[in-house]
Design a protein around this motif. Sequence first.
Motif, mmCIF file in Angstrom:
data_model
loop_
_atom_site.group_PDB
_atom_site.id
_atom_site.type_symbol
_atom_site.label_atom_id
_atom_site.label_comp_id
_atom_site.label_asym_id
_atom_site.label_seq_id
_atom_site.Cartn_x
_atom_site.Cartn_y
_atom_site.Cartn_z
ATOM 1 N N PRO A 190 0.816 -1.216 0.000
ATOM 2 C CA PRO A 190 0.000 0.000 0.000
ATOM 3 C C PRO A 190 0.852 1.271 0.000
ATOM 4 O O PRO A 190 1.785 1.407 0.794
ATOM 5 C CB PRO A 190 -0.835 -0.124 1.275
ATOM 6 C CG PRO A 190 -0.180 -1.183 2.092
ATOM 7 C CD PRO A 190 0.531 -2.081 1.152
ATOM 8 N N GLU A 191 0.530 2.155 -0.912
ATOM 9 C CA GLU A 191 1.331 3.348 -1.171
ATOM 10 C C GLU A 191 1.579 4.187 0.070
ATOM 11 O O GLU A 191 0.731 4.328 0.936
ATOM 12 C CB GLU A 191 0.649 4.212 -2.229
ATOM 13 C CG GLU A 191 -0.708 4.763 -1.809
ATOM 14 C CD GLU A 191 -1.372 5.563 -2.907
ATOM 15 O OE1 GLU A 191 -1.666 6.760 -2.661
ATOM 16 O OE2 GLU A 191 -1.620 5.012 -3.988
ATOM 17 N N ASN A 192 2.775 4.748 0.130
ATOM 18 C CA ASN A 192 3.177 5.687 1.176
ATOM 19 C C ASN A 192 3.180 5.093 2.583
ATOM 20 O O ASN A 192 3.240 5.826 3.565
ATOM 21 C CB ASN A 192 2.285 6.940 1.152
ATOM 22 C CG ASN A 192 2.736 7.954 0.118
ATOM 23 O OD1 ASN A 192 3.921 8.182 -0.066
ATOM 24 N ND2 ASN A 192 1.786 8.559 -0.585
ATOM 25 N N THR A 193 3.128 3.770 2.695
ATOM 26 C CA THR A 193 3.238 3.136 4.003
ATOM 27 C C THR A 193 4.668 2.650 4.225
ATOM 28 O O THR A 193 5.467 2.568 3.293
ATOM 29 C CB THR A 193 2.282 1.931 4.121
ATOM 30 O OG1 THR A 193 2.660 0.941 3.149
ATOM 31 C CG2 THR A 193 0.842 2.340 3.913
ATOM 32 N N LEU A 194 4.954 2.295 5.460
ATOM 33 C CA LEU A 194 6.281 1.753 5.758
ATOM 34 C C LEU A 194 6.491 0.417 5.043
ATOM 35 O O LEU A 194 7.617 0.080 4.667
ATOM 36 C CB LEU A 194 6.451 1.591 7.271
ATOM 37 C CG LEU A 194 6.292 2.873 8.107
ATOM 38 C CD1 LEU A 194 6.587 2.583 9.570
ATOM 39 C CD2 LEU A 194 7.168 3.995 7.582
ATOM 40 N N ALA A 195 5.403 -0.313 4.818
ATOM 41 C CA ALA A 195 5.505 -1.569 4.081
ATOM 42 C C ALA A 195 5.975 -1.333 2.654
ATOM 43 O O ALA A 195 6.729 -2.143 2.092
ATOM 44 C CB ALA A 195 4.151 -2.284 4.081
ATOM 45 N N ILE A 206 -5.931 10.483 12.502
ATOM 46 C CA ILE A 206 -5.431 9.768 11.321
ATOM 47 C C ILE A 206 -4.707 8.489 11.728
ATOM 48 O O ILE A 206 -4.776 7.472 11.021
ATOM 49 C CB ILE A 206 -4.520 10.696 10.490
ATOM 50 C CG1 ILE A 206 -5.370 11.815 9.852
ATOM 51 C CG2 ILE A 206 -3.760 9.922 9.420
ATOM 52 C CD1 ILE A 206 -4.575 12.858 9.124
ATOM 53 N N ALA A 207 -4.060 8.499 12.879
ATOM 54 C CA ALA A 207 -3.331 7.321 13.344
ATOM 55 C C ALA A 207 -4.263 6.146 13.628
ATOM 56 O O ALA A 207 -3.819 4.990 13.674
ATOM 57 C CB ALA A 207 -2.530 7.661 14.588
ATOM 58 N N ARG A 208 -5.549 6.390 13.800
ATOM 59 C CA ARG A 208 -6.513 5.311 14.033
ATOM 60 C C ARG A 208 -6.873 4.570 12.748
ATOM 61 O O ARG A 208 -7.416 3.454 12.807
ATOM 62 C CB ARG A 208 -7.810 5.879 14.628
ATOM 63 C CG ARG A 208 -7.713 6.418 16.034
ATOM 64 C CD ARG A 208 -9.079 6.917 16.493
ATOM 65 N NE ARG A 208 -10.115 5.862 16.359
ATOM 66 C CZ ARG A 208 -11.423 6.103 16.375
ATOM 67 N NH1 ARG A 208 -11.881 7.338 16.510
ATOM 68 N NH2 ARG A 208 -12.290 5.097 16.265
ATOM 69 N N ARG A 233 -0.649 1.659 8.965
ATOM 70 C CA ARG A 233 -1.046 3.023 9.334
ATOM 71 C C ARG A 233 -0.477 4.065 8.385
ATOM 72 O O ARG A 233 0.517 3.821 7.685
ATOM 73 C CB ARG A 233 -0.574 3.326 10.763
ATOM 74 C CG ARG A 233 -1.123 2.379 11.806
ATOM 75 C CD ARG A 233 -2.638 2.369 11.845
ATOM 76 N NE ARG A 233 -3.174 1.345 12.735
ATOM 77 C CZ ARG A 233 -4.465 1.025 12.811
ATOM 78 N NH1 ARG A 233 -5.348 1.647 12.039
ATOM 79 N NH2 ARG A 233 -4.871 0.079 13.634
ATOM 80 N N VAL A 234 -1.105 5.224 8.391
ATOM 81 C CA VAL A 234 -0.545 6.387 7.706
ATOM 82 C C VAL A 234 0.632 6.868 8.555
ATOM 83 O O VAL A 234 0.430 7.281 9.701
ATOM 84 C CB VAL A 234 -1.583 7.515 7.569
ATOM 85 C CG1 VAL A 234 -0.928 8.776 6.989
ATOM 86 C CG2 VAL A 234 -2.760 7.071 6.707
ATOM 87 N N PRO A 235 1.847 6.806 8.043
ATOM 88 C CA PRO A 235 2.982 7.201 8.883
ATOM 89 C C PRO A 235 3.127 8.713 8.978
ATOM 90 O O PRO A 235 2.745 9.452 8.059
ATOM 91 C CB PRO A 235 4.185 6.588 8.164
ATOM 92 C CG PRO A 235 3.756 6.482 6.737
ATOM 93 C CD PRO A 235 2.266 6.289 6.730
ATOM 94 N N THR A 236 3.672 9.157 10.078
ATOM 95 C CA THR A 236 4.119 10.546 10.147
ATOM 96 C C THR A 236 5.410 10.657 9.349
ATOM 97 O O THR A 236 6.068 9.648 9.056
ATOM 98 C CB THR A 236 4.376 10.978 11.589
ATOM 99 O OG1 THR A 236 5.477 10.205 12.112
ATOM 100 C CG2 THR A 236 3.143 10.786 12.461
ATOM 101 N N LEU A 237 5.796 11.875 9.005
ATOM 102 C CA LEU A 237 7.063 12.045 8.298
ATOM 103 C C LEU A 237 8.219 11.540 9.149
ATOM 104 O O LEU A 237 9.162 10.933 8.636
ATOM 105 C CB LEU A 237 7.281 13.508 7.914
ATOM 106 C CG LEU A 237 8.606 13.785 7.186
ATOM 107 C CD1 LEU A 237 8.718 12.990 5.891
ATOM 108 C CD2 LEU A 237 8.771 15.279 6.911
ATOM 109 N N THR A 238 8.144 11.761 10.445
ATOM 110 C CA THR A 238 9.207 11.286 11.333
ATOM 111 C C THR A 238 9.349 9.774 11.260
ATOM 112 O O THR A 238 10.460 9.245 11.121
ATOM 113 C CB THR A 238 8.916 11.726 12.780
ATOM 114 O OG1 THR A 238 8.948 13.159 12.857
ATOM 115 C CG2 THR A 238 9.955 11.156 13.743
#
Length: 290
Positions: free
Chosen positions: A49-54, A113-115, A130-135
Amino acid sequence: MSVRTATVSAAVAALLGGCVLLPAPRTHASDDRSAPVVLAHRGASAYAPENTLAAVDAAGDLGIAWVENDVQLTRDGVLVVVHDTGLERTTDAEEVYPDRAPWAVKDFTAAEIARLDAGSWFGARYAGARVPTLTQYLRRVERNRQKLLLEIKSPEIHPGIEKEILRILRKEGWLDREHVTHRLVVQSFGAESVKTVHAQRPDVVTGFLGTPAVADLPSYAAFTDQINPSYETIGADYVASVQKLKGAHGKPLRVNTWTVDDAAEAVEVAGFGVDGIITDKPDVVRDATR
């Protein structure tokens, strides 16, 4: 030349009727230049899934050094990594927050958003991503020893986002010499946003997303190092026009084109002389162009 060599050469010339042998034509786009750099679009987004850590990890598993991501600000000023200005396509925001349409990123706090589940839409194995933070994203890219093409998404609806991005980059160690020189590019479709980054941190490499007219390229070269257009809008002449100019750091402007997922198209744009190819399928593009 020995007598034997001269005799053989004369015989070959006679058989060919004096024809001159020409080198075999090149059949691969990268045979006569270095292969374009491959950049994993939103991570290896064809496989996770796009833009995830995976997706970052999937790119790493494929041996891809560069990953691209999108950054926006939440209502409470936290940078999160998500592409659309709305959350409904890539999360379960409609289910979790049914009364919050149009589910704009800027209208939700980071905790809200973290939920959200940002993986189930792609496949059951990614449920709970999850949608990651930039950090969080930067730390994963750093852990994988990867490099980052960071896109400032819709800066016109996120005032001050450039300053906050630079603050987080600095806090996470991404504005030291190694990262700035070799591992980081900040880009945007918003020319004013790119100008802002260049003004606030002139050492950071920047890119403009789009295809400016050739006549306008010198004005872009004053504040950016890359022109990153859609592959459907360019040809070899345009790429050459970009690359003959020097960018904000005194080096030839680079061209990273997007989004190319087909092997034949990858070979074609590599033949245009692009410096990089942004793709959802980095393994396909790498194998086609190397």
